[in-house]
Design a protein around this motif. Structure first.
Motif, PDB file in Angstrom:
ATOM      1  N   GLY A  10     -13.196 -15.763  -2.546  1.00 40.51           N
ATOM      2  CA  GLY A  10     -14.498 -15.537  -3.076  1.00 40.51           C
ATOM      3  C   GLY A  10     -15.342 -14.318  -2.791  1.00 40.51           C
ATOM      4  O   GLY A  10     -14.773 -13.348  -2.106  1.00 40.51           O
ATOM      5  N   LEU A  11     -16.659 -14.228  -2.855  1.00 40.16           N
ATOM      6  CA  LEU A  11     -17.304 -12.998  -2.685  1.00 40.16           C
ATOM      7  C   LEU A  11     -18.356 -13.276  -1.374  1.00 40.16           C
ATOM      8  O   LEU A  11     -18.838 -14.392  -1.288  1.00 40.16           O
ATOM      9  CB  LEU A  11     -18.334 -12.992  -3.744  1.00 40.16           C
ATOM     10  N   VAL A  12     -18.287 -12.479  -0.508  1.00 44.13           N
ATOM     11  CA  VAL A  12     -18.989 -12.711   0.779  1.00 44.13           C
ATOM     12  C   VAL A  12     -19.652 -11.411   1.310  1.00 44.13           C
ATOM     13  O   VAL A  12     -19.294 -10.359   0.942  1.00 44.13           O
ATOM     14  CB  VAL A  12     -17.953 -13.242   1.886  1.00 44.13           C
ATOM     15  N   GLN A  13     -20.667 -11.333   2.058  1.00 41.69           N
ATOM     16  CA  GLN A  13     -21.376 -10.347   2.419  1.00 41.69           C
ATOM     17  C   GLN A  13     -20.523  -9.770   3.808  1.00 41.69           C
ATOM     18  O   GLN A  13     -20.070 -10.632   4.508  1.00 41.69           O
ATOM     19  CB  GLN A  13     -22.915 -10.482   2.844  1.00 41.69           C
ATOM     20  N   ALA A  14     -20.760  -8.471   4.105  1.00 47.02           N
ATOM     21  CA  ALA A  14     -19.991  -7.823   5.119  1.00 47.02           C
ATOM     22  C   ALA A  14     -20.656  -8.555   6.511  1.00 47.02           C
ATOM     23  O   ALA A  14     -21.878  -9.093   6.602  1.00 47.02           O
ATOM     24  CB  ALA A  14     -20.509  -6.461   5.536  1.00 47.02           C
ATOM     25  N   GLY A  15     -19.930  -9.171   7.308  1.00 45.34           N
ATOM     26  CA  GLY A  15     -20.122 -10.105   8.457  1.00 45.34           C
ATOM     27  C   GLY A  15     -20.133 -11.332   8.365  1.00 45.34           C
ATOM     28  O   GLY A  15     -19.895 -12.256   9.361  1.00 45.34           O
ATOM     29  N   GLY A  16     -19.682 -11.734   7.230  1.00 47.74           N
ATOM     30  CA  GLY A  16     -19.505 -13.163   7.002  1.00 47.74           C
ATOM     31  C   GLY A  16     -18.081 -13.826   7.101  1.00 47.74           C
ATOM     32  O   GLY A  16     -17.015 -12.908   7.741  1.00 47.74           O
ATOM     33  N   TYR A  59      -0.575 -10.617  14.121  1.00 48.68           N
ATOM     34  CA  TYR A  59      -1.317  -9.848  13.106  1.00 48.68           C
ATOM     35  C   TYR A  59      -1.533  -8.449  13.163  1.00 48.68           C
ATOM     36  O   TYR A  59      -0.909  -7.774  14.027  1.00 48.68           O
ATOM     37  CB  TYR A  59      -2.922 -10.148  13.652  1.00 48.68           C
ATOM     38  N   GLU A  60      -1.873  -7.958  11.882  1.00 50.76           N
ATOM     39  CA  GLU A  60      -2.088  -6.384  11.563  1.00 50.76           C
ATOM     40  C   GLU A  60      -3.156  -6.162  12.538  1.00 50.76           C
ATOM     41  O   GLU A  60      -3.924  -6.953  12.685  1.00 50.76           O
ATOM     42  CB  GLU A  60      -2.135  -6.265  10.172  1.00 50.76           C
ATOM     43  N   SER A  61      -2.829  -4.800  12.782  1.00 48.09           N
ATOM     44  CA  SER A  61      -4.064  -4.395  13.983  1.00 48.09           C
ATOM     45  C   SER A  61      -5.462  -4.328  13.443  1.00 48.09           C
ATOM     46  O   SER A  61      -6.282  -4.652  14.395  1.00 48.09           O
ATOM     47  CB  SER A  61      -3.583  -3.095  14.422  1.00 48.09           C
ATOM     48  N   SER A  62      -5.479  -4.074  12.314  1.00 44.89           N
ATOM     49  CA  SER A  62      -6.911  -4.043  11.814  1.00 44.89           C
ATOM     50  C   SER A  62      -7.635  -5.508  11.811  1.00 44.89           C
ATOM     51  O   SER A  62      -8.833  -5.510  11.416  1.00 44.89           O
ATOM     52  CB  SER A  62      -6.919  -3.319  10.452  1.00 44.89           C
ATOM     53  N   VAL A  63      -6.913  -6.465  11.784  1.00 43.20           N
ATOM     54  CA  VAL A  63      -7.610  -7.682  11.525  1.00 43.20           C
ATOM     55  C   VAL A  63      -7.555  -8.626  12.910  1.00 43.20           C
ATOM     56  O   VAL A  63      -7.975  -9.596  12.865  1.00 43.20           O
ATOM     57  CB  VAL A  63      -6.762  -8.538  10.505  1.00 43.20           C
ATOM     58  N   SER A  84     -16.163 -11.981  10.492  1.00 46.08           N
ATOM     59  CA  SER A  84     -16.623 -10.562  10.732  1.00 46.08           C
ATOM     60  C   SER A  84     -16.026  -9.705   9.595  1.00 46.08           C
ATOM     61  O   SER A  84     -15.579  -8.676  10.057  1.00 46.08           O
ATOM     62  CB  SER A  84     -16.336  -9.691  12.341  1.00 46.08           C
ATOM     63  N   LEU A  85     -15.961 -10.139   8.491  1.00 47.19           N
ATOM     64  CA  LEU A  85     -15.468  -9.340   7.304  1.00 47.19           C
ATOM     65  C   LEU A  85     -16.218  -8.329   7.026  1.00 47.19           C
ATOM     66  O   LEU A  85     -17.346  -8.044   7.233  1.00 47.19           O
ATOM     67  CB  LEU A  85     -15.447 -10.441   6.209  1.00 47.19           C
ATOM     68  N   THR A  90     -11.614  -6.386   1.329  1.00 45.45           N
ATOM     69  CA  THR A  90     -11.640  -6.671   0.028  1.00 45.45           C
ATOM     70  C   THR A  90     -10.287  -6.284  -0.648  1.00 45.45           C
ATOM     71  O   THR A  90      -9.706  -5.347  -0.521  1.00 45.45           O
ATOM     72  CB  THR A  90     -12.553  -5.961  -0.716  1.00 45.45           C
ATOM     73  N   ALA A  91      -9.477  -7.357  -1.122  1.00 46.06           N
ATOM     74  CA  ALA A  91      -8.311  -7.378  -1.554  1.00 46.06           C
ATOM     75  C   ALA A  91      -7.723  -8.902  -2.150  1.00 46.06           C
ATOM     76  O   ALA A  91      -8.495  -9.747  -2.206  1.00 46.06           O
ATOM     77  CB  ALA A  91      -7.056  -7.137  -0.519  1.00 46.06           C
TER      78      ALA A  91
END
Length: 119
Positions: A10-16, A59-63, A84-85, A90-91
């Motif tokens: 879905g759609l979420v704001q940054a930090g969500g 995990y991949e390092s960025s996540v 903490s998105l 976005t993908a």
């Protein structure tokens, strides 16, 4: 025939936060690895989290530190908790199931679920 059914994008704001689910009816998660990959526009698909049949997780390092992969063996379901998105997250997120206890290029894939993080 292996079926993977994803939900939770879905759609979420940054930090969500969002939680993705992937049901794999009939798949014994004690025998097969599961994982989540993602593909952003114009980028290659990348593996972000995996859980082997043994329960070992990577995990991949960025996540790392923000995403958590888990599984419910009784429900044949794997989850991806994303906190903490960031807009870079976005993908289209794809669930995958290995043909063995680890993931390889010949995995089974779900149809994908869109995750959009707005800034």
């Amino acid at each position: 025939q292996v079926r993977l059914v994803e939900s939770g994008g879905g759609l979420v704001q940054a930090g969500g936060s969002l939680r993705l689910s992937c049901a794999a009816p009939g798949s014994d998660l004690n025998a097969y690895a599961m994982g989540w990959s993602r593909q952003a526009p114009g980028k290659q698909r990348e593996l972000v989290a995996s859980i082997m049949n043994s329960g070992a997780i990577a995990y991949e390092s960025s996540v790392e530190g923000r995403f958590t992969i888990s599984r419910d063996i009784a429900k044949n379901t794997v989850y991806l908790q994303m906190n903490s998105l960031k807009p870079d997250d976005t993908a289209v997120y794809y669930c995958r199931r290995g043909r063995r206890g680890y993931l390889m290029s010949d995995d089974y894939w779900g149809q994908g679920t869109q995750v959009t993080v707005s800034s």
